[in-house]
Design an enzyme around this catalytic site. Structure first.
Site, PDB file in Angstrom:
ATOM      1  N   ASP A 179       0.735  -0.860   0.147  1.00  0.00           N
ATOM      2  CA  ASP A 179       0.131   0.378   0.042  1.00  0.00           C
ATOM      3  C   ASP A 179       0.363   1.643   0.263  1.00  0.00           C
ATOM      4  O   ASP A 179       1.641   1.792   0.527  1.00  0.00           O
ATOM      5  CB  ASP A 179      -0.736  -0.005   1.533  1.00  0.00           C
ATOM      6  CG  ASP A 179      -1.648   1.020   1.525  1.00  0.00           C
ATOM      7  OD1 ASP A 179      -2.422   1.538   0.727  1.00  0.00           O
ATOM      8  OD2 ASP A 179      -2.119   1.889   2.451  1.00  0.00           O
ATOM      9  N   GLU A 242       1.679  -0.212  -4.847  1.00  0.00           N
ATOM     10  CA  GLU A 242       0.718   0.980  -5.389  1.00  0.00           C
ATOM     11  C   GLU A 242       1.250   1.645  -5.759  1.00  0.00           C
ATOM     12  O   GLU A 242       1.418   2.396  -5.431  1.00  0.00           O
ATOM     13  CB  GLU A 242      -0.014   0.857  -4.105  1.00  0.00           C
ATOM     14  CG  GLU A 242      -2.015   1.754  -4.654  1.00  0.00           C
ATOM     15  CD  GLU A 242      -2.043   2.614  -3.330  1.00  0.00           C
ATOM     16  OE1 GLU A 242      -3.325   3.148  -4.114  1.00  0.00           O
ATOM     17  OE2 GLU A 242      -1.257   2.768  -2.380  1.00  0.00           O
ATOM     18  N   HIS A 305     -10.897   0.371  -4.855  1.00  0.00           N
ATOM     19  CA  HIS A 305     -11.762   0.218  -3.875  1.00  0.00           C
ATOM     20  C   HIS A 305     -11.442   1.327  -3.261  1.00  0.00           C
ATOM     21  O   HIS A 305     -12.250   2.347  -2.209  1.00  0.00           O
ATOM     22  CB  HIS A 305     -11.231  -0.773  -2.538  1.00  0.00           C
ATOM     23  CG  HIS A 305      -9.660  -0.082  -2.405  1.00  0.00           C
ATOM     24  ND1 HIS A 305      -9.203  -0.456  -3.203  1.00  0.00           N
ATOM     25  CD2 HIS A 305     -10.011   0.652  -1.237  1.00  0.00           C
ATOM     26  CE1 HIS A 305      -7.941  -0.322  -2.438  1.00  0.00           C
ATOM     27  NE2 HIS A 305      -7.518   0.557  -0.869  1.00  0.00           N
ATOM     28  N   ASP A 306     -10.668   2.306  -4.586  1.00  0.00           N
ATOM     29  CA  ASP A 306     -10.890   3.654  -4.183  1.00  0.00           C
ATOM     30  C   ASP A 306     -10.756   4.558  -5.262  1.00  0.00           C
ATOM     31  O   ASP A 306     -10.015   5.516  -5.100  1.00  0.00           O
ATOM     32  CB  ASP A 306      -8.800   4.776  -4.158  1.00  0.00           C
ATOM     33  CG  ASP A 306      -8.553   3.334  -2.722  1.00  0.00           C
ATOM     34  OD1 ASP A 306      -9.100   3.667  -1.789  1.00  0.00           O
ATOM     35  OD2 ASP A 306      -7.317   3.233  -2.643  1.00  0.00           O
TER      36      ASP A 306
HETATM   37  C1  NOJ Z   1      -4.587   3.421  -0.812  1.00  0.00           C
HETATM   38  C2  NOJ Z   1      -5.440   2.667  -0.097  1.00  0.00           C
HETATM   39  O1  NOJ Z   1      -5.965   1.616  -1.410  1.00  0.00           O
HETATM   40  C3  NOJ Z   1      -6.076   3.192   0.570  1.00  0.00           C
HETATM   41  O2  NOJ Z   1      -7.913   2.851   0.910  1.00  0.00           O
HETATM   42  C4  NOJ Z   1      -5.964   3.678   1.870  1.00  0.00           C
HETATM   43  O3  NOJ Z   1      -7.189   4.321   2.292  1.00  0.00           O
HETATM   44  C5  NOJ Z   1      -4.616   4.663   1.577  1.00  0.00           C
HETATM   45  N1  NOJ Z   1      -3.471   4.315   0.769  1.00  0.00           N
HETATM   46  C6  NOJ Z   1      -4.255   4.600   3.103  1.00  0.00           C
HETATM   47  O4  NOJ Z   1      -3.600   3.816   3.072  1.00  0.00           O
END
Ligand code: NOJ
Length: 507
Positions: A179, A242, A305-306
């Site tokens: 992440d 990510e 999910h973002d």
């Molecule tokens: C990226 C994640 O995909 C997201 O959902 C999260 O809020 C942030 N990183 C912080 O960890």
């Protein structure tokens, strides 16, 4: 499964047959570790256990074994940039300036005039610094104040976090999605970030500043290589980052490492935030392919999910074409649960928002609840997701659009995905074949050829709102439809492709 309205490990075990039958190879599960849930698990308070909401270690082992029996891989989410403020490390760190764990996080004095150490902002709004009354210093948090950033310049942190990875790799997990890794090492000089350029990636995400001094640093690339060495202690584990917070491929490509000693899959979000526009999408693909290092695999993420759901972001009429693109491009695809049904964003009034980002930015379109609503399994109450009150509301259309109904309808989006996934697995032209654009066939049409083992495939996607005549006599004398978004059969060298549709032909 437990009936508390929240998805859990037992529930995943029950649905593994669906996952395997649909044609997926691996499941990436967002954080399932103990957490106060300020950011739905992305605030970890114990990296080596399972949150009781989701199950326990024994159930996790059962999930792993059951998935492996079905040839499915299980990928977990590792959150290295920050822990929860309730993690014992941070509790120690904030207890006094002399605590041995003080330097495990990033603490800084106020400026002489008492103001913040610099202008860095939290990704979720407001300053990235929170004042600690007791020890009279600020701590850094790239996300919520409940998510203090770990100090990756401290070798003890690096070692402890590597051991957290080993805990799960020893248990047999098939890999990790790591992440927010772009932020691991920030400027040691704490230089102010400049304003974001209008229209840039960061501007589109609603960020006032461009993270020039907080993201994509040489130090971060170096840490990825060190992390990769942990994965290399094991056989066949996948290392996914990510890394997609950029459309600047010069920032993205170093995550592969040189020579390929970084991520196997540095997530590429360039299309996730693009417009559904043939010219824009084709130039992003071209630019990206041109810089993939020798031996590296490209990858594409179109939903997560973002980000708002594909069917909402690009228009419902285009959602199958997005799948056609994602699953016929050269590169590893990532699919967000429910996109294979064409699930749409669910409107959630501001007062009912639970995503901290959405709550912090109430007037804007930035909350992530709409794309996180329960999977639509069937027409029973709560769509078969839970017997309790679901943690987020269900889509109104779940009685008409769900796995049970779409499985029975040969022309459903689910069956479209299933066929596409099967073709991708069976035809080497789709998974390893060469990729060549076929330019200028028609305005608003993106077209390309994939070829391997004597088989040639042609894909055309109509981004426009009108039927397009596509003449392919220059490249073939005949064609046969393998799949089209409208389940029509097209033949020959002149294809009249209706608005928003796309086709996969053998030529
Ligand atoms: C990226 C994640 O995909 C997201 O959902 C999260 O809020 C942030 N990183 C912080 O960890």
């Amino acid at each position: 499964m437990s009936g508390n309205g929240i998805g859990d490990l037992r529930g995943i075990i029950q649905r593994l047959d669906y996952v395997a039958d649909t044609g997926f190879d691996a499941i990436w599960i967002s954080p399932i570790f103990p957490s106060p849930m300020a950011d739905f698990g992305y605030d970890v308070s114990d990296y080596c256990d399972i949150h009781p909401l989701f199950g326990d270690l024994e159930t996790f082992d059962e999930l792993l074994a059951t998935a492996h029996e079905r040839n499915l891989k299980i990928i977990l989410d590792f959150v290295p940039n920050h822990s929860s403020d309730q993690h014992p490390w941070f509790i120690e760190s904030r207890s006094s300036r002399n605590n041995p764990k003080r330097d495990w996080y990033i603490w800084k004095d106020a400026k002489d005039d008492g103001s913040l150490p610099n202008n860095w902002e939290s990704e979720f709004g407001g300053p990235a610094w929170t004042w600690d009354e007791k020890t009279q210093q600020y701590y850094l948090h790239t996300f919520l104040r409940q998510q203090p950033d770990l100090n990756w310049r401290n070798p003890e942190v690096v070692e402890a976090m590597h051991n957290n990875l080993r805990f799960w790799l020893d248990r047999g997990v098939d890999g990790f999605r790591v992440d927010a890794v772009i932020y691991l090492i920030k400027s040691a000089k704490f230089t102010d970030n400049p304003p974001s350029t209008p229209g840039s990636f960061w501007d589109k995400l609603g960020r006032r500043l461009s993270p020039d001094h907080t993201a994509h640093s040489q130090g971060t690339y170096e840490q990825i290589r060190l992390m990769r060495k942990v994965f290399d202690e094991y056989e066949d584990r996948v290392h996914i980052g990510e890394t997609g917070g950029t459309t600047n491929f010069a920032q993205l490509i170093p995550y592969y490492g040189n020579p390929l000693d970084g991520y196997d899959i540095p997530f590429n979000f360039s299309l996730l935030f693009a417009d559904w526009d043939a010219t824009q999408i084709s130039s992003l693909i071209r630019e990206y392919y041109a810089v993939i290092p020798e031996g590296g695999s490209p990858n594409f993420v179109m939903g997560n999910h973002d980000a708002h759901r594909i069917a909402t972001r690009y228009g419902y009429e285009n959602h199958r074409s997005v799948a056609m693109l994602l699953l016929t491009l050269w590169g590893i695809p990532t699919i967000y649960y429910g996109d294979e049904l064409g699930m749409e964003d669910v409107f959630i009034p501001v007062a009912e928002r639970i995503d901290p980002w959405g709550i912090n930015k109430p007037d804007e379109d930035f909350g992530r609840d709409p794309e996180r609503t329960p999977m639509q399994w069937d027409a029973s109450p709560n769509a078969g997701f839970t017997t309790g009150k679901p943690w987020l509301p269900l889509a109104d259309n779940y009685k008409q659009s769900n796995v049970a109904m779409q499985s029975a309808d040969p022309h459903s989006t689910l069956n479209f995905y299933k066929t596409l996934l099967r073709l991708r697995r069976e035809l080497s032209a789709l998974h390893i074949g060469s990729f060549t654009f076929v330019d200028n066939l028609a305005k608003d049409v993106l077209a390309y050829v994939r070829e391997a083992d004597g088989m040639r495939l042609f894909v055309a996607i109509n981004f426009g709102a009108e039927t397009k005549e596509i003449n392919i006599s220059q490249i073939t004398s005949d064609s046969k439809t393998l799949l089209s978004t409208d389940f029509e059969s097209y033949r020959g060298t002149t294809i009249n492709l209706p608005a928003h549709q796309s086709v996969l032909l053998e030529i």
